[in-house]
Design a protein around this motif. Structure first.
Motif, PDB file in Angstrom:
ATOM      1  N   UNK A  93      42.781  35.206  44.215  1.00 21.22           N
ATOM      2  CA  UNK A  93      43.966  35.406  43.385  1.00 21.22           C
ATOM      3  C   UNK A  93      43.688  36.272  42.163  1.00 21.22           C
ATOM      4  N   UNK A  94      44.733  36.642  41.473  1.00 17.70           N
ATOM      5  CA  UNK A  94      44.677  37.084  40.093  1.00 17.70           C
ATOM      6  C   UNK A  94      45.135  35.898  39.239  1.00 17.70           C
ATOM      7  N   UNK A  95      44.885  35.905  37.945  1.00 23.58           N
ATOM      8  CA  UNK A  95      45.335  34.778  37.118  1.00 23.58           C
ATOM      9  C   UNK A  95      46.823  34.465  37.258  1.00 23.58           C
ATOM     10  N   UNK A  96      47.666  35.505  37.406  1.00 25.08           N
ATOM     11  CA  UNK A  96      49.099  35.267  37.585  1.00 25.08           C
ATOM     12  C   UNK A  96      49.403  34.539  38.887  1.00 25.08           C
ATOM     13  N   UNK A  97      48.454  34.540  39.830  1.00 27.17           N
ATOM     14  CA  UNK A  97      48.675  33.888  41.119  1.00 27.17           C
ATOM     15  C   UNK A  97      48.259  32.438  41.156  1.00 27.17           C
ATOM     16  N   UNK A  98      47.783  31.908  40.025  1.00 23.96           N
ATOM     17  CA  UNK A  98      47.333  30.514  39.999  1.00 23.96           C
ATOM     18  C   UNK A  98      48.476  29.529  39.776  1.00 23.96           C
ATOM     19  N   UNK A  99      49.648  30.048  39.396  1.00 26.53           N
ATOM     20  CA  UNK A  99      50.805  29.171  39.247  1.00 26.53           C
ATOM     21  C   UNK A  99      51.028  28.635  37.852  1.00 26.53           C
ATOM     22  N   UNK A 238      55.872  43.348  29.833  1.00 28.39           N
ATOM     23  CA  UNK A 238      54.561  43.708  30.381  1.00 28.39           C
ATOM     24  C   UNK A 238      53.648  42.488  30.502  1.00 28.39           C
ATOM     25  N   UNK A 239      52.759  42.553  31.491  1.00 35.35           N
ATOM     26  CA  UNK A 239      51.824  41.455  31.761  1.00 35.35           C
ATOM     27  C   UNK A 239      50.393  41.971  31.627  1.00 35.35           C
ATOM     28  N   UNK A 240      49.551  41.127  31.048  1.00 32.71           N
ATOM     29  CA  UNK A 240      48.115  41.425  30.901  1.00 32.71           C
ATOM     30  C   UNK A 240      47.331  40.259  31.476  1.00 32.71           C
ATOM     31  N   UNK A 241      46.329  40.550  32.276  1.00 30.82           N
ATOM     32  CA  UNK A 241      45.423  39.515  32.783  1.00 30.82           C
ATOM     33  C   UNK A 241      44.032  40.102  32.918  1.00 30.82           C
ATOM     34  N   UNK A 242      43.013  39.226  32.846  1.00 29.83           N
ATOM     35  CA  UNK A 242      41.638  39.733  32.821  1.00 29.83           C
ATOM     36  C   UNK A 242      40.679  38.744  33.479  1.00 29.83           C
ATOM     37  N   UNK A 243      40.705  38.689  34.824  1.00 30.99           N
ATOM     38  CA  UNK A 243      39.742  37.833  35.513  1.00 30.99           C
ATOM     39  C   UNK A 243      38.309  38.219  35.154  1.00 30.99           C
ATOM     40  N   UNK A 244      37.406  37.228  34.945  1.00 36.82           N
ATOM     41  CA  UNK A 244      37.459  35.835  35.396  1.00 36.82           C
ATOM     42  C   UNK A 244      38.143  34.855  34.452  1.00 36.82           C
ATOM     43  N   UNK A 245      38.788  35.316  33.369  1.00 38.16           N
ATOM     44  CA  UNK A 245      39.532  34.399  32.508  1.00 38.16           C
ATOM     45  C   UNK A 245      40.850  34.048  33.186  1.00 38.16           C
ATOM     46  N   UNK A 246      41.217  32.767  33.122  1.00 34.34           N
ATOM     47  CA  UNK A 246      42.332  32.306  33.960  1.00 34.34           C
ATOM     48  C   UNK A 246      43.706  32.440  33.320  1.00 34.34           C
ATOM     49  N   UNK A 247      43.760  32.898  32.070  1.00 29.27           N
ATOM     50  CA  UNK A 247      45.054  33.041  31.425  1.00 29.27           C
ATOM     51  C   UNK A 247      45.705  34.387  31.711  1.00 29.27           C
ATOM     52  N   UNK A 248      47.014  34.444  31.517  1.00 34.31           N
ATOM     53  CA  UNK A 248      47.724  35.718  31.578  1.00 34.31           C
ATOM     54  C   UNK A 248      48.756  35.735  30.455  1.00 34.31           C
TER      55      UNK A 248
END
Length: 331
Positions: A93-99, A238-248
């Motif tokens: 997943x991406x962080x946005x896909x964790x629900x 706009x959305x920002x995400x940065x795996x491996x951090x789980x937040x978005x």
């Protein structure tokens, strides 16, 4: 002596035929990599699976009777190799896909190294899969959406809608019936519809003047350590995400506050970015200054979704090397 010579000639002919076959097969390596990446969401896994595909092809070459093209035969092997591998692997997943809902930018950020995150893939404008499936088929939104499907649904959707195979051809490839393939495709489409509308249709190409301008301004904001400049580049949602951090994080103000709060840079020049392309989207390879050595080292790959209204999505992947992009090890 005549019998021995005859056998030697046969062996030589077979070896020559195999060499010709393998040489012909190599031209499909890059598009097979894209195919395995669509199936797995991992560049590293895809590279391993392409190697396995060629190994299986070489071992079973004598069974190849030319009933299909070499390319089609290799895709069949690659698809089934992926299906076998995916039996024992988690979705990426991406962080946005964790629900989880969007995060507060001033809260602590939590790295989830145990999660097998989605990975980016270098773009190749000479990639034959661009002719077959186009860049849209490796864009992050599409690859992330595929992760919500079962392995067989993924295979059917990719073969039918990206590679444009007929249902009967897909059924033959995965050992199923045409009716089952049509059912899998229907369920896959329904699941993708349930995930929500894709942003892909609105995205600009990486080469467009508008996308290049946004990327240049984005890079300048980071390199000059002027985070406030970012506000004017992002769309309102706009959305920002940065795996491996789980937040978005959503919205320009939250994204800027996140950068000010958690970015390890302290001053202009701490960050340097090289423009590149990943997943058919404009990207920036970020190098962070090592405070002890003063050398800029690989830190993140920022993959941007750019629209006529601005930057709508950034995935900042943690990276320890940009070798796959042909970029320097340090600056």
């Amino acid at each position: 002596m005549t019998v021995l010579a005859h056998h030697l000639d046969d062996d030589s002919t077979n070896a020559s035929a195999e060499d010709v076959f393998l040489a012909d097969a190599q031209q499909y390596r890059r598009e097979l990599l894209a195919h395995c990446y669509r199936m797995t969401g991992s560049l590293h896994d895809a590279e391993d699976l392409v190697q396995e595909t060629y190994l299986r092809a070489w071992k079973s070459y004598k069974g190849f009777q030319g009933k299909s093209s070499v390319r089609t035969w290799l895709y069949r092997i690659a698809t089934n190799t992926c299906l076998t591998a995916l039996d024992s692997r988690q979705r990426r997943p991406l962080p946005t896909g964790l629900g989880a809902p969007s995060s507060d930018p001033v809260d602590d950020i939590v790295a989830r190294d145990e999660v097998p995150w989605l990975e980016p893939i270098p773009d190749d404008s000479t990639d034959p899969s661009n002719i077959v499936g186009s860049r849209e088929s490796v864009r992050l939104a599409f690859i992330a959406a595929l992760q919500h499907l079962s392995a067989r649904q993924r295979a059917v959707l990719v073969l039918r809608e990206v590679l444009q195979w007929k249902a009967a051809e897909v059924a033959d490839a995965i050992g199923s019936s045409t009716a089952a393939v049509n059912s899998l495709l229907q369920r896959a489409r329904a699941q993708l519809d349930a995930i929500g509308p894709s942003e892909d249709d609105a995205l600009q190409t990486p080469e467009s003047k508008e996308a290049q301008d946004l990327l240049t301004r984005y890079i300048d904001a980071f390199e000059t350590y002027d985070m406030d400049k970012l506000v004017e580049l992002f769309t309102a949602d706009a959305v920002w995400e940065m795996p491996p951090f789980d937040g978005w994080y959503q919205g320009p103000e939250n994204i800027v506050l996140l950068s000010k709060t958690h970015c390890p840079a302290e001053r202009p020049g701490d960050m340097r970015l090289l423009p590149t392309v990943a997943n058919g989207q404009p990207a920036g390879a970020m190098y962070m200054r090592n405070r002890q050595t003063g050398v800029h080292e690989p830190f993140q790959m920022h993959v941007l979704a750019t629209t006529d209204d601005g930057i709508s999505h950034v995935v900042a992947f943690h990276m320890e090397s940009f070798e796959k992009w042909g970029l320097p090890a340090s600056l």
